[in-house]
Design a protein around this motif. Structure first.
Motif, PDB file in Angstrom:
ATOM      1  N   ALA A  17      -2.486  26.756  18.337  1.00 46.88           N
ATOM      2  CA  ALA A  17      -1.844  26.154  17.161  1.00 46.88           C
ATOM      3  C   ALA A  17      -0.920  25.011  17.574  1.00 46.88           C
ATOM      4  O   ALA A  17      -0.852  23.977  16.902  1.00 46.88           O
ATOM      5  CB  ALA A  17      -1.065  27.218  16.388  1.00 46.88           C
ATOM      6  N   LEU A  18      -0.220  25.177  18.702  1.00 45.26           N
ATOM      7  CA  LEU A  18       0.632  24.102  19.198  1.00 45.26           C
ATOM      8  C   LEU A  18      -0.200  22.882  19.589  1.00 45.26           C
ATOM      9  O   LEU A  18       0.175  21.740  19.299  1.00 45.26           O
ATOM     10  CB  LEU A  18       1.443  24.583  20.398  1.00 45.26           C
ATOM     11  N   ASP A  19      -1.317  23.115  20.270  1.00 44.01           N
ATOM     12  CA  ASP A  19      -2.188  22.004  20.658  1.00 44.01           C
ATOM     13  C   ASP A  19      -2.666  21.224  19.443  1.00 44.01           C
ATOM     14  O   ASP A  19      -2.663  19.988  19.432  1.00 44.01           O
ATOM     15  CB  ASP A  19      -3.396  22.527  21.443  1.00 44.01           C
ATOM     16  N   GLU A  20      -3.083  21.940  18.401  1.00 42.47           N
ATOM     17  CA  GLU A  20      -3.563  21.269  17.195  1.00 42.47           C
ATOM     18  C   GLU A  20      -2.435  20.502  16.517  1.00 42.47           C
ATOM     19  O   GLU A  20      -2.626  19.384  16.017  1.00 42.47           O
ATOM     20  CB  GLU A  20      -4.162  22.293  16.222  1.00 42.47           C
ATOM     21  N   MET A  36      -5.638  25.040   9.285  1.00 37.16           N
ATOM     22  CA  MET A  36      -4.187  24.918   9.302  1.00 37.16           C
ATOM     23  C   MET A  36      -3.788  23.730   8.450  1.00 37.16           C
ATOM     24  O   MET A  36      -4.404  22.670   8.502  1.00 37.16           O
ATOM     25  CB  MET A  36      -3.717  24.712  10.739  1.00 37.16           C
ATOM     26  N   SER A  37      -2.772  23.885   7.669  1.00 37.96           N
ATOM     27  CA  SER A  37      -2.316  22.807   6.805  1.00 37.96           C
ATOM     28  C   SER A  37      -0.839  22.557   7.038  1.00 37.96           C
ATOM     29  O   SER A  37      -0.148  23.328   7.688  1.00 37.96           O
ATOM     30  CB  SER A  37      -2.575  23.148   5.346  1.00 37.96           C
ATOM     31  N   PHE A  38      -0.342  21.457   6.463  1.00 37.26           N
ATOM     32  CA  PHE A  38       1.006  21.009   6.750  1.00 37.26           C
ATOM     33  C   PHE A  38       1.755  20.710   5.470  1.00 37.26           C
ATOM     34  O   PHE A  38       1.181  20.276   4.483  1.00 37.26           O
ATOM     35  CB  PHE A  38       0.972  19.732   7.596  1.00 37.26           C
ATOM     36  N   GLU A  40      -1.801  17.307  18.486  1.00 38.64           N
ATOM     37  CA  GLU A  40      -2.889  16.349  18.302  1.00 38.64           C
ATOM     38  C   GLU A  40      -2.814  15.686  16.931  1.00 38.64           C
ATOM     39  O   GLU A  40      -2.983  14.466  16.800  1.00 38.64           O
ATOM     40  CB  GLU A  40      -4.237  17.061  18.471  1.00 38.64           C
ATOM     41  N   ARG A  41      -2.541  16.449  15.903  1.00 39.70           N
ATOM     42  CA  ARG A  41      -2.502  15.888  14.542  1.00 39.70           C
ATOM     43  C   ARG A  41      -1.292  14.998  14.319  1.00 39.70           C
ATOM     44  O   ARG A  41      -1.357  14.023  13.566  1.00 39.70           O
ATOM     45  CB  ARG A  41      -2.478  17.025  13.515  1.00 39.70           C
ATOM     46  N   ASN A  42      -0.174  15.329  14.960  1.00 32.95           N
ATOM     47  CA  ASN A  42       1.068  14.623  14.681  1.00 32.95           C
ATOM     48  C   ASN A  42       1.398  13.533  15.681  1.00 32.95           C
ATOM     49  O   ASN A  42       2.271  12.713  15.430  1.00 32.95           O
ATOM     50  CB  ASN A  42       2.227  15.622  14.614  1.00 32.95           C
ATOM     51  N   GLY A  43       0.730  13.545  16.802  1.00 31.52           N
ATOM     52  CA  GLY A  43       0.970  12.490  17.772  1.00 31.52           C
ATOM     53  C   GLY A  43       2.278  12.611  18.513  1.00 31.52           C
ATOM     54  O   GLY A  43       2.856  11.612  18.935  1.00 31.52           O
ATOM     55  N   GLY A  81       0.734  27.237   6.945  1.00 33.37           N
ATOM     56  CA  GLY A  81       0.876  27.940   5.682  1.00 33.37           C
ATOM     57  C   GLY A  81       1.039  26.974   4.538  1.00 33.37           C
ATOM     58  O   GLY A  81       1.675  25.934   4.659  1.00 33.37           O
ATOM     59  N   GLY A  82       0.434  27.263   3.387  1.00 28.19           N
ATOM     60  CA  GLY A  82       0.609  26.434   2.208  1.00 28.19           C
ATOM     61  C   GLY A  82      -0.247  25.192   2.239  1.00 28.19           C
ATOM     62  O   GLY A  82      -0.863  24.826   3.231  1.00 28.19           O
ATOM     63  N   ALA A  83      -0.281  24.493   1.090  1.00 26.33           N
ATOM     64  CA  ALA A  83      -1.057  23.271   0.992  1.00 26.33           C
ATOM     65  C   ALA A  83      -0.133  22.084   1.059  1.00 26.33           C
ATOM     66  O   ALA A  83       1.027  22.146   0.704  1.00 26.33           O
ATOM     67  CB  ALA A  83      -1.822  23.250  -0.333  1.00 26.33           C
ATOM     68  N   GLY A  84      -0.650  20.947   1.508  1.00 27.50           N
ATOM     69  CA  GLY A  84       0.188  19.759   1.563  1.00 27.50           C
ATOM     70  C   GLY A  84      -0.436  18.683   2.408  1.00 27.50           C
ATOM     71  O   GLY A  84      -1.498  18.853   2.994  1.00 27.50           O
ATOM     72  N   ALA A  85       0.221  17.544   2.480  1.00 33.08           N
ATOM     73  CA  ALA A  85      -0.293  16.419   3.231  1.00 33.08           C
ATOM     74  C   ALA A  85       0.036  16.572   4.704  1.00 33.08           C
ATOM     75  O   ALA A  85       1.020  17.201   5.083  1.00 33.08           O
ATOM     76  CB  ALA A  85       0.328  15.127   2.704  1.00 33.08           C
ATOM     77  N   GLU A  86      -0.794  15.984   5.540  1.00 31.38           N
ATOM     78  CA  GLU A  86      -0.513  15.977   6.957  1.00 31.38           C
ATOM     79  C   GLU A  86       0.721  15.134   7.241  1.00 31.38           C
ATOM     80  O   GLU A  86       0.983  14.132   6.586  1.00 31.38           O
ATOM     81  CB  GLU A  86      -1.700  15.426   7.736  1.00 31.38           C
ATOM     82  N   VAL A  87       1.477  15.550   8.238  1.00 33.85           N
ATOM     83  CA  VAL A  87       2.690  14.835   8.595  1.00 33.85           C
ATOM     84  C   VAL A  87       2.335  13.693   9.520  1.00 33.85           C
ATOM     85  O   VAL A  87       1.644  13.897  10.516  1.00 33.85           O
ATOM     86  CB  VAL A  87       3.678  15.795   9.299  1.00 33.85           C
ATOM     87  N   PRO A  88       2.774  12.474   9.257  1.00 33.97           N
ATOM     88  CA  PRO A  88       2.478  11.367  10.162  1.00 33.97           C
ATOM     89  C   PRO A  88       3.179  11.552  11.490  1.00 33.97           C
ATOM     90  O   PRO A  88       4.199  12.238  11.600  1.00 33.97           O
ATOM     91  CB  PRO A  88       3.037  10.147   9.408  1.00 33.97           C
ATOM     92  N   GLY A  89       2.658  10.908  12.531  1.00 35.70           N
ATOM     93  CA  GLY A  89       3.244  11.009  13.855  1.00 35.70           C
ATOM     94  C   GLY A  89       4.667  10.489  13.874  1.00 35.70           C
ATOM     95  O   GLY A  89       5.003   9.510  13.216  1.00 35.70           O
ATOM     96  N   ASP A  90       5.515  11.160  14.613  1.00 31.33           N
ATOM     97  CA  ASP A  90       6.916  10.783  14.749  1.00 31.33           C
ATOM     98  C   ASP A  90       7.131  10.301  16.171  1.00 31.33           C
ATOM     99  O   ASP A  90       7.040  11.068  17.112  1.00 31.33           O
ATOM    100  CB  ASP A  90       7.804  12.005  14.449  1.00 31.33           C
TER     101      ASP A  90
END
Length: 351
Positions: free
Chosen positions: A65-68, A1-3, A71-74, A32-41
């Motif tokens: 997918a929601l769990d991931e 999964m990408s962001f 976890e990635r975004n905090g 969907g798509g390629a890109g950088a991970e989103v920092p935690g908000d």
């Protein structure tokens, strides 16, 4: 999964994506798509809401997918909204009441949440689409719980969650059934199994009586003409079979277009066509605009899930769980409309 990281719109209104001209609708796209991970908000307050396109019974994958994402975004996702084809099949009988090609007639994972084997980790609200267990959803015509923490909004409905007012309409449009009553009932044949999920005039009429602000509207198919407010060329590159409907402006439900113009929700989310499509629909008389987004189905590398942070609503109070509140105006509308609910093919004229 990408962001992909899209900045929020400025206070002056929606921004435009420089490459596509599609309005930026303050959404963090996922899956969907390629890109950088989103920092935690870490901004406090409000509600973070996940929107899913077509579910097609893939609840376990969607929740994973929601769990991931969390976890990635905090951050915590408070609410999941699903735009149809939920497929709430509890057993084989329900499965046999669902209009799908034989190769797709599988139980998938909803029954695990219904039986208590699994529990939905996020409060979930959905509308119906055109691939549903017709018998099950008819049992909850006005809406209700299909499993712990999973709520069906009904054939039409309005609720409030954490200060967010959510309205919705189940099904898709077919002109030959629009003026009929809800005559279908078990045992279904191939025809009634399909007509059962066709939108009826009564449901749209009830929604047209709603006053006041609506934050989110959910439907399965699109309002007629909404494609004209987004990137039609991109749409036709991915969905060439829609070319004739786009050219003749017959793509979508002609009766939800007036509903869009009258209700003017801040956001309108839909699915059905298995593609991501964004549009900004202006309402000249009021100066408002509706941000429309349609999403794909739950498959790898598809745009099926997105997150919106509604900072203006109260959200959850402390550690208390979110609750669904009935909308008082909607309850009055439902009561007033009860004499017009027909269970035959003939439907009484509406006021």
């Amino acid at each position: 999964m990408s962001f992909l990281n899209l900045p929020p719109p400025s206070s002056g209104g929606a921004e435009e994506d420089g490459d596509t001209g599609i309005p930026n609708i303050h959404i963090v796209p996922i899956a969907g798509g390629a890109g950088a991970e989103v920092p935690g908000d870490s901004s406090p307050g409000g509600l973070r809401v996940a929107i899913e396109g077509c579910c097609h019974g893939e609840l376990e994958k969607i929740y994973a997918a929601l769990d991931e994402t969390m976890e990635r975004n905090g951050f915590k996702i408070d609410l999941l909204l699903i735009c149809g084809d939920f497929q709430a099949c509890r057993n084989e009988q329900d499965l046999n009441c669902m209009a799908v090609p034989q190769k797709y007639r599988t139980m998938n994972s909803f029954y695990k949440y219904y039986s208590g084997e699994l529990v939905a980790p996020v409060l979930t609200i959905f509308v119906g689409g055109n691939h549903e267990a017709a018998n099950h959803l008819w049992e909850l015509y006005h809406g209700g719980w299909v499993a712990p923490n999973i709520y069906f909004l009904g054939y039409s409905g309005v609720v409030t969650v954490g200060g967010l007012r959510i309205a919705g309409l189940s099904g898709i449009f077919k002109g030959n059934h629009y003026k009929q009553g809800h005559w279908e009932h078990p045992p279904y044949d191939d025809s009634s199994m399909r007509s059962a999920y066709h939108v009826r005039e009564l449901e749209v009429w009830k929604l047209l009586q709603v006053s006041g602000d609506v934050d989110v509207f959910l439907s399965h198919d699109w309002p007629l003409g909404v494609h004209r407010h987004g990137d039609e060329r991109r749409l036709l590159r991915t969905k060439r079979f829609l070319e004739q409907e786009v050219k003749t402006n017959t793509l979508g439900n002609p009766h939800t277009a007036p509903l869009l113009n009258k209700m003017q929700p801040a956001y309108w989310f839909a699915a059905h066509l298995h593609t991501k499509f964004a549009a900004l629909v202006p309402h000249a008389a009021t100066g408002k605009a509706t941000r429309f987004l349609s999403l794909d189905k739950c498959l790898p590398n598809r745009d099926f899930l997105q997150i919106v942070h509604f900072a203006h609503v109260e959200g959850r109070i402390g550690s208390e769980p979110l609750t669904i509140q009935h909308d008082p105006e909607w309850l009055a509308i439902v009561r007033a409309a009860q004499p017009f609910l027909s269970l035959t093919r003939q439907s009484p004229p509406l006021p």
